[in-house]
Scaffold this active site. Structure first.
Site, PDB file in Angstrom:
ATOM      1  N   HIS B  67       0.651  -1.385  -0.022  1.00  0.00           N
ATOM      2  CA  HIS B  67      -0.127   0.119  -0.144  1.00  0.00           C
ATOM      3  C   HIS B  67       0.787   1.446   0.003  1.00  0.00           C
ATOM      4  O   HIS B  67       0.559   2.277  -0.654  1.00  0.00           O
ATOM      5  CB  HIS B  67      -0.872   0.094   1.339  1.00  0.00           C
ATOM      6  N   GLU B  70       2.162   2.009  -3.353  1.00  0.00           N
ATOM      7  CA  GLU B  70       1.308   2.396  -4.245  1.00  0.00           C
ATOM      8  C   GLU B  70       1.108   3.946  -4.186  1.00  0.00           C
ATOM      9  O   GLU B  70       0.963   4.746  -4.941  1.00  0.00           O
ATOM     10  CB  GLU B  70      -0.282   1.877  -3.848  1.00  0.00           C
ATOM     11  N   HIS B  71       0.953   4.190  -2.758  1.00  0.00           N
ATOM     12  CA  HIS B  71       1.228   5.830  -2.531  1.00  0.00           C
ATOM     13  C   HIS B  71       2.269   6.391  -3.428  1.00  0.00           C
ATOM     14  O   HIS B  71       2.260   7.389  -4.066  1.00  0.00           O
ATOM     15  CB  HIS B  71       1.315   6.253  -1.091  1.00  0.00           C
ATOM     16  N   GLU B 142      -4.334   8.047   7.344  1.00  0.00           N
ATOM     17  CA  GLU B 142      -5.224   7.210   6.617  1.00  0.00           C
ATOM     18  C   GLU B 142      -5.397   6.028   7.549  1.00  0.00           C
ATOM     19  O   GLU B 142      -6.625   5.649   7.771  1.00  0.00           O
ATOM     20  CB  GLU B 142      -4.553   6.654   5.439  1.00  0.00           C
TER      21      GLU B 142
END
Lengths: 428, 428
Positions: B67, B70-71, B142
């Site tokens: 993840h 991905e950012h 997040e």
């Protein structure tokens, strides 16, 4: 490009909008019932969609009704209630597979409309009320939902912001209803209000899919006709107010991330001249991942995962929201307000203006391609009484200048800064 | 380029495997205004232990790294890729799941430039120490946002209680602590191993000319060089068939308790089609008993043990599978007890021919409705392709399902030892 091929007919007690399109494998039907937003009726109107979806005279239980829908290739039926400006709208949506993709005899559309007709006009009745078991169960469910609003911190912060910002205005009522009114509500009261609503609410019916106008008109005549007057279709003009002094409110809950929600007044409604600059402003300010809020609050200062803005078109409000560490409140707040100030001072490029326009056009085209999205756009127009083609919208957007954006930024007033945060400062 | 026609639903897929191993699928729908592209790697949060490309030694990387990567892929030395899409009037996004990381755009203009932007940014990483550090603040927020969401906590709590050590039990984004250990070098290691074209699928659907688009992608790929890549060696801990715990709970600030039953599914050694058939049966059975038309739902709802937040999901992947049912309940103990009993009695129930036919019809209708969406087609086509299944074969597979086969499935389905319960209790 046209917004859509649309035929609008005044029918017996409603307006019918037929939107033929060959893009979909399904046919979508949307029924909208509208009344003025008021504290008096909101709780009943919040409860009704749930009660009506549960039982009809031919399908007297939820299982029977759902079973009938499943027989029609799992036709989807949903209903909800929402406020748009100071109008309150009940929406019933149904989506049925187009016969031509199935090995099936007989019109699925007609069978689906029969059911929708039952849901709207023929609820299961018992001694001047709805079925008592259903009424009671749905009342309990709504009660629980109102209680649970607090569990979703983002929606809860939105509601609290509205409570403070629109206190005393019709828009301040809660879309899901109020607990104190729910407690006292009887089955008979709800039923008699339903009788009134189903005759006097302003009604619009939209049908999209691979259909012919004639076919839909004939079916509608059979299944949607009603006695009762049909109003002009326009929504209730929302009240507006000039902000004399902005307010700052901090409240505490048990939570780990703080929710910073800020409300502004745009003094601008759907379809007005300033509505186009408002959209471009929002794009530059916080509408997209390339906007100032995202770039500054998130990318530059790493304060948040999300920082965005959106506007309400029929009341004239604009909101910013961001989830931040409780300790970063002052910094995040000033960065957000600085971004608006920067736009007022013209600190943005022509390039940003053009990009914002492109994004808005793309978003509109994308929304129009979704059957329910298209209906929502057309309904906005119905509510505002301002009919406009897609080409005109694009043209109006195209003509927005940098100076227009500066002017609208100055017109938008800060109203309330609301911060929902953890109980102890600095515990994260 | 191969052309595959699916006459029953009036769709055609064009496919080609590029010389570097990249699998490309195209769906041309000239009646649509929009084009949607999604570039997916077969790499998600569960891929924690593997042998890096070009190395002999196995490594285990920090939780949440897929993840994080991905950012970080959106950030380049001189710009943020969101801006590139913005300039082209498109919207972009990305997501990370247990098994996949995907990058996507939707556009109504500049299609070729948008495809190029998508493919080029994913195939050209730039990670620096400084930008990795900066991202930790954003992702921490997040994670905290999810920490405050009781539904999310309930979902992951249930999975955590089902699995002994399989990395599916780890939060996709990791924890605030685990992401602090991520370094620039870790990101490059994961990137080089899992973002090789031979581990990826590109799907473009919408207003495109398939021949031209395929040539465009082919040329783009031919201009890039990648090292030879052997099949990726991923390792997963040996996971017992039984559930890790029979029950578990957390406390948090909720106004209504939440309760779930989780069940581990047996996916070991299933072929692609077997996996699909099992997933369909599980889903249809849950739907039959626990959707609003189901008799178990009805009983739970009438009994006041659930409200409309009740839901279920079933996920079947190569490495793991689970089913989760639950939601808000005023009496979580009684609800869980009853729900577990229902899961067991379900095995002894028999389903009539007519009901079985209705279950299939509902599933077919659901599938047809979903085909209206380019996003659904592209995402699910990719998902199923990675499992060795063709999305458009799902319809004939549903049609071919037999009642006897379902009975055999049920026989082998629900076992006490594979079940767990999980509660989110209000803090005292």
């Amino acid at each position: 490009m046209k917004i859509a091929k649309q035929y609008t007919e005044e029918m017996k007690g409603y307006r019918l909008h037929v939107l033929p399109s060959n893009k979909y494998k399904t046919i979508s039907i949307v029924v909208k019932l509208k009344a003025a937003l008021s504290k008096e009726t909101i709780t009943k109107r919040a409860l009704l969609p749930n009660v009506l979806q549960k039982a009809t005279s031919s399908y007297p239980s939820s299982r029977k009704l759902q079973g009938a829908l499943e027989d029609l290739y799992g036709t989807a039926l949903s209903a909800d209630a929402a406020k748009k400006g100071e109008s309150h709208i009940l929406t019933f949506r149904m989506e049925v597979v187009n016969d031509r993709y199935l090995k099936e005899e007989g019109s699925l559309l007609e069978k689906a409309l029969q059911i929708l007709n039952e849901v709207l006009y023929h609820p299961k009745e018992e001694e001047g009320g709805f079925l008592p078991s259903i009424f009671q169960r749905e009342k309990d469910t709504l009660k629980q939902r109102i209680h649970s609003v607090k569990d979703d911190k983002m929606s809860y912060a939105n509601i609290r912001l509205m409570d403070h910002m629109c206190e005393g205005e019709a828009y301040g009522v809660h879309a899901h209803g109020h607990l104190e009114d729910l407690e006292d509500l009887s089955n008979e009261d709800l039923f008699s209000y339903y009788k009134e609503l189903v005759e006097s609410d302003d009604m619009d019916v939209y049908v999209t899919g691979d259909v012919s106008q004639k076919e839909v008109e004939d079916l509608s005549r059979e299944y949607f006709s009603r006695d009762g007057l049909q109003a002009s279709g326009e929504g209730w003009k929302a009240s507006d107010k000039q902000v004399e002094a902005s307010r700052e409110i901090i409240e505490h809950e048990e939570m780990s991330q703080g929710k910073l929600h800020i409300g502004f007044r745009t003094h601008t409604l759907f379809g007005e001249d300033d509505y186009y600059p408002l959209q471009v402003f929002n794009g530059i300010f916080g509408g997209f991942p390339s906007s100032k809020l995202f770039m500054n609050v998130r990318e530059k200062h790493s304060l948040a995962y999300y920082a965005a803005s959106r506007f309400e078109s029929h009341k004239g409000l604009l909101f910013v929201f961001s989830g931040i560490d409780p300790n970063d409140y002052d910094q995040a707040k000033s960065i957000i307000l600085d971004q608006k100030k920067a736009i007022e001072n013209g600190e943005f490029t022509e390039g940003e203006v053009e990009e914002s326009k492109q994004q808005i056009v793309h978003q509109l085209k994308e929304t129009m391609e979704h059957p329910y999205g298209l209906v929502e756009i057309l309904y906005h127009q119905q509510l505002s009484g301002k009919k406009i083609t897609a080409d005109e919208i694009f043209d109006r957007l195209e003509r927005v200048t940098k100076e227009d954006v500066v002017q609208i930024a100055k017109k938008i007033q800060l109203d309330t800064i609301y911060f929902l945060t953890s109980k102890e400062k600095g515990d994260s | 380029m191969k052309r595959r026609e699916f006459k029953h639903i009036n769709e055609t897929i064009y496919e080609e495997k590029m010389d570097n191993g990249l699998q490309v699928f195209l769906l041309s729908k000239p009646e649509m205004v929009k084009t949607y592209g999604i570039f997916t790697t077969n790499y998600g949060s569960i891929d924690q232990t593997f042998t890096p490309l070009g190395k002999d030694e196995e490594v285990t990387v920090p939780e949440g790294i897929a993840h994080f990567l991905e950012h970080k892929l959106f950030e380049k030395e001189d710009r943020d890729v969101f801006q590139d899409f913005t300039k082209l009037g498109a919207s972009a996004n990305a997501f990370t799941s247990f098994t996949k990381t995907a990058y996507l755009f939707s556009a109504t203009s500049h299609i070729y430039e948008n495809v190029k932007t998508l493919v080029d940014f994913v195939q050209d990483p730039y990670f620096s120490e400084e930008s990795v550090e900066k991202e930790k603040g954003i992702i921490s927020q997040e994670i905290r946002m999810y920490d405050d969401q009781p539904d999310w906590r309930g979902f992951f709590g249930t999975i955590g209680s089902l699995y002994h050590k399989h990395p599916v039990k780890i939060d996709i984004a990791g924890t605030v602590d685990s992401i602090q250990n991520i370094t620039k070098d870790d990101l490059y290691t994961c990137y080089e191993t899992f973002y090789h074209p031979s581990n990826m699928v590109l799907f473009i659907a919408g207003n495109i000319d398939a021949e031209e688009m395929m040539a465009y992608v082919r040329e783009n790929q031919n201009n890039k060089t990648f090292p030879e890549a052997p099949e990726i060696n991923r390792r997963f801990p040996r996971e017992p068939v039984s559930a890790f715990k029979s029950e578990d709970a957390i406390e948090m600030a909720v106004s209504t308790p939440k309760a779930y039953v989780g069940m581990k599914e047996k996916v070991k050694d299933l072929s692609g089609e077997e996996l699909l058939r099992s997933e369909l049966f599980a889903d249809m059975l849950l739907d039959y008993y626990f959707s609003t038309s189901g008799k178990y739902y009805d009983e739970l709802y009438q009994g006041g043990l659930i409200d409309d937040s009740f839901h279920f999901e079933t996920e079947w992947e190569r490495e793991f599978g689970f089913t989760i049912l639950g939601g808000d309940s005023r009496d979580p103990e009684a609800f869980l007890k009853r729900l577990k009993t229902m899961m067991h009695t379900l095995r002894k129930e028999s389903i009539g021919d007519e009901d079985f036919a209705r279950m299939k019809r509902k599933k077919i209708g659901e599938f047809m409705r979903a085909l209206n969406s380019l996003e659904f087609i592209a995402n699910q086509y990719t998902h199923y392709h990675m499992l060795g299944i063709n999305l458009f074969d799902v319809l004939p597979v549903i049609e071919s399902l037999k009642k006897e086969e379902m009975e055999a499935f049920i026989e082998n389905w629900i076992q006490e030892s594979q079940m767990t319960t999980f509660q989110v209790k209000p803090k005292q």
